[in-house]
Design an enzyme around this catalytic site. Structure first.
Site: not given
Length: 268
Positions: A150, A45-46, A161, A165
């Site tokens: 934060d 995915d990266g 997702t 998530k």
């Protein structure tokens, strides 16, 4: 058809890329890294996120196909041992695609009259480097709350997702062209109050953050980060643009979620 291959530098990814490039050349595909019709990503995915940002200026004319060489990624449909089938699918391509919505980000810096426009596939976050972040949050132009904590995460449906998530946000089907804002460790006590819940923002609305005037904010957009400048405001809105994936066997969204987080063996 013009093909570009985008890969990471892992040994297995490099080997798959070499094999796939030879198969494309043997089957008379045109290799074009600058203006392709199809971008094949090799990695995870990266790697897909990096390819998306490389080709974001031609999203209207390019489609993506993702091959994974490690753990199954959320965006990757093909395994590295299926490249023969992938080439056959490309040879019979009929132009069909599946689209996912994107996130428009407009950053106005205090030292610049012209805003900076960015685009995200997954999400954007705003945090401070070493102290509590304080920012006014506007929804659709109206002040909603003063956030202390934060940071905040604003995600697309497919990005719901990812980091969203892990923060307790909802998983949203990409047919819903909405954005989601999720808090990162908000402060809630007798003095300070936030909603303390993820918010789903309608496609015609937008979220604007007006942070306190500090210079140590970190803005992330997918894998990229921006810091060191005083931010006057940031506006987030679902984009009119989208990313297109070639549809050959693009996995149905909830099946993709099940495979990524549950596994078919635990669904029975």
């Amino acid at each position: 058809m013009k093909i570009a291959i985008f890969t990471n530098d892992g040994r297995q990814s490099v080997e798959v890329t070499q094999k796939l490039r030879k198969k494309f050349e043997d089957t008379h595909f045109v290799m074009d890294e600058e203006n392709p019709d199809i971008v094949v990503t090799i990695g995870g995915d990266g790697t897909l996120l990096a390819a998306f940002h490389k080709y974001e200026n031609i999203l209207d004319t390019v489609r993506f196909v993702a091959v994974h060489t490690g753990h199954l990624g959320f965006y990757t449909d093909w395994r590295d041992d299926e490249i023969d089938d992938l080439v056959i699918s490309l040879q019979s391509d009929n132009g069909q695609s599946v689209s996912y919505p994107l996130l428009d980000i407009r950053v106005k810096y205090e030292d610049d009259q012209r805003p900076v426009n960015l685009l995200a596939l997954n999400e954007a976050t705003l945090k401070r480097n070493s102290a509590t972040m304080v920012t006014d949050v506007f929804v659709g132009g109206d002040l909603f709350e003063k956030f202390r904590g934060d940071g905040l995460c604003i995600s697309t449906p497919t990005g719901s997702t990812a980091y969203n998530k892990s923060l307790g946000g909802a998983v949203i089907h990409p047919n819903l062209k909405v954005l989601q804002m999720t808090e990162i460790s908000s402060i809630n006590n007798r003095v300070f109050r936030t909603l303390s819940s993820p918010m789903i923002i309608a496609p015609n609305d937008w979220v604007t953050l007006v942070p306190a005037s500090e210079c140590d904010y970190i803005l992330t957009v997918d894998q990229d980060s921006f810091h060191g400048r005083r931010i006057e405001q940031i506006r987030f809105k679902i984009s009119n643009r989208s990313i297109q994936f070639a549809k050959y066997r693009h996995m149905q969204f909830w099946q993709r979620v099940q495979d990524a987080f549950i596994g078919a063996e635990y669904a029975n």
